[in-house]
Design an enzyme around this catalytic site. Structure first.
Site, mmCIF file in Angstrom:
data_model
loop_
_atom_site.group_PDB
_atom_site.id
_atom_site.type_symbol
_atom_site.label_atom_id
_atom_site.label_comp_id
_atom_site.label_asym_id
_atom_site.label_seq_id
_atom_site.Cartn_x
_atom_site.Cartn_y
_atom_site.Cartn_z
ATOM 1 N N ASN A 136 0.819 -1.221 0.000
ATOM 2 C CA ASN A 136 0.000 0.000 0.000
ATOM 3 C C ASN A 136 0.853 1.272 0.000
ATOM 4 O O ASN A 136 0.341 2.365 0.203
ATOM 5 C CB ASN A 136 -0.959 -0.002 1.195
ATOM 6 C CG ASN A 136 -0.236 0.050 2.532
ATOM 7 O OD1 ASN A 136 0.986 0.143 2.585
ATOM 8 N ND2 ASN A 136 -0.989 -0.008 3.623
ATOM 9 N N HIS A 138 3.315 2.022 2.131
ATOM 10 C CA HIS A 138 3.846 2.509 3.416
ATOM 11 C C HIS A 138 5.357 2.320 3.501
ATOM 12 O O HIS A 138 5.921 1.435 2.862
ATOM 13 C CB HIS A 138 3.122 1.864 4.614
ATOM 14 C CG HIS A 138 3.433 0.429 4.887
ATOM 15 N ND1 HIS A 138 2.590 -0.398 5.592
ATOM 16 C CD2 HIS A 138 4.504 -0.361 4.569
ATOM 17 C CE1 HIS A 138 3.131 -1.589 5.706
ATOM 18 N NE2 HIS A 138 4.278 -1.609 5.082
HETATM 19 P P1 PGA Z 1 8.097 -7.039 3.263
HETATM 20 O O1 PGA Z 1 7.527 -5.760 4.034
HETATM 21 O O2 PGA Z 1 9.545 -6.851 3.096
HETATM 22 O O3 PGA Z 1 7.752 -8.168 4.181
HETATM 23 O O4 PGA Z 1 7.358 -7.112 1.958
HETATM 24 C C1 PGA Z 1 7.895 -4.492 3.654
HETATM 25 C C2 PGA Z 1 7.032 -3.481 4.335
HETATM 26 O O5 PGA Z 1 5.834 -3.733 4.527
HETATM 27 O O6 PGA Z 1 7.546 -2.398 4.665
#
Ligand code: PGA
Length: 259
Positions: A136, A138
């Site tokens: 999303n 973030h």
């Molecule tokens: P992920 O998470 O490396 O597990 O995809 C990244 C994040 O949500 O900042």
């Protein structure tokens, strides 16, 4: 923004680990901002591999992590303190007393968030901050609509983030609803930013971050305002970029390791 596109996830992790190593070699008492999440597992694995080959030390390195869940004990296998210790700190010579994560204890959580922000501001400043990105958009746990001027505080997690992190818990009810996160302005204060994203599931968020307008609806887009941001992505995560040819032309095979 420097956009480095690698052939695959392994090469993206390798490049990110090399840049972290470089930051430590150049400044043995650097302050690093660190991230958790699935993407960073292979980055840290490679960094540990480089450390084992010798030639540099984390003994005088200080670190500030981006975020921590509210209400998850440090010893819990899904806490970010547990993640950092088991995936990085236990394998290098960093002094645990120099490693900082926000305090996610429910008691005085807002006050503790402010103290964390003060501690960062009272330091000589984060030299390099490592970032992942959520589907999303973030960064840290700065969910969409986070103030672009935000500081360390408590954030309510979106359902999409809770679903994304369900894999670390037994059931959805156990996934925390709140987290303490550095704010977007806290992140922007770092001297350099290094964001790593891999896989097709991140392609849309990456495109919005790099080529969309700067907007709180994609918090990572605030990095467009940072003078020294490097984005390392694999081909899958780069697949929705309109100016892909341009980025590949500027840095063929992601070949550019200087900021
Ligand atoms: P992920 O998470 O490396 O597990 O995809 C990244 C994040 O949500 O900042």
């Amino acid at each position: 923004m420097k956009i480095l596109i690698t052939e695959n996830e392994e090469l993206a992790s390798q490049k990110a680990a090399s840049l972290l190593k470089q930051a430590v070699v150049e400044k043995p008492n650097a302050i690093l901002g660190l991230a958790t999440g699935g993407t960073m597992l292979s980055v840290y694995e490679r960094l540990i591999g480089m450390y084992r080959l010798g030639g540099f030390s984390f003994e005088n390195i200080m670190s500030f992590n981006l975020d921590e869940y509210v209400g998850v004990a440090e010893e819990h296998h899904a806490s970010y303190r547990h993640y950092m210790n088991s995936n990085l700190f236990d394998h290098i010579d960093i002094q645990i007393k120099n490693t900082h994560l926000p305090n996610g204890n429910e008691l005085n959580v807002e006050q503790n968030a402010k103290k964390y922000e003060k501690k960062i501001q009272g330091s000589s400043g984060i030299d390099l901050i490592l970032l992942g990105i959520g589907k999303n958009g973030h960064i840290g746990f700065n969910e969409p609509t986070s103030s672009l001027a935000s500081r360390t505080r408590v954030k309510t997690l979106t359902q999409s983030t809770r679903n994304q992190n369900l894999k670390y818990f037994d059931k959805i009810e156990d996934v925390p609803k709140y987290a303490v996160t550095m704010g977007l302005q806290t992140i922007l204060d770092a001297k350099k930013c290094l964001l790593v994203a891999t896989g097709a599931a991140k392609a849309q968020a990456v495109a919005k971050m790099v080529e969309g307008g700067v907007s709180a609806s994609c918090p990572a887009s605030i990095l467009q305002h940072h003078e020294k941001t490097t984005i390392i992505i694999d081909k899958a995560a780069a697949s929705k970029l309109k100016l892909l040819d341009y980025y590949e032309n500027v840095h063929p095979n992601g070949e550019e390791v200087y900021f």
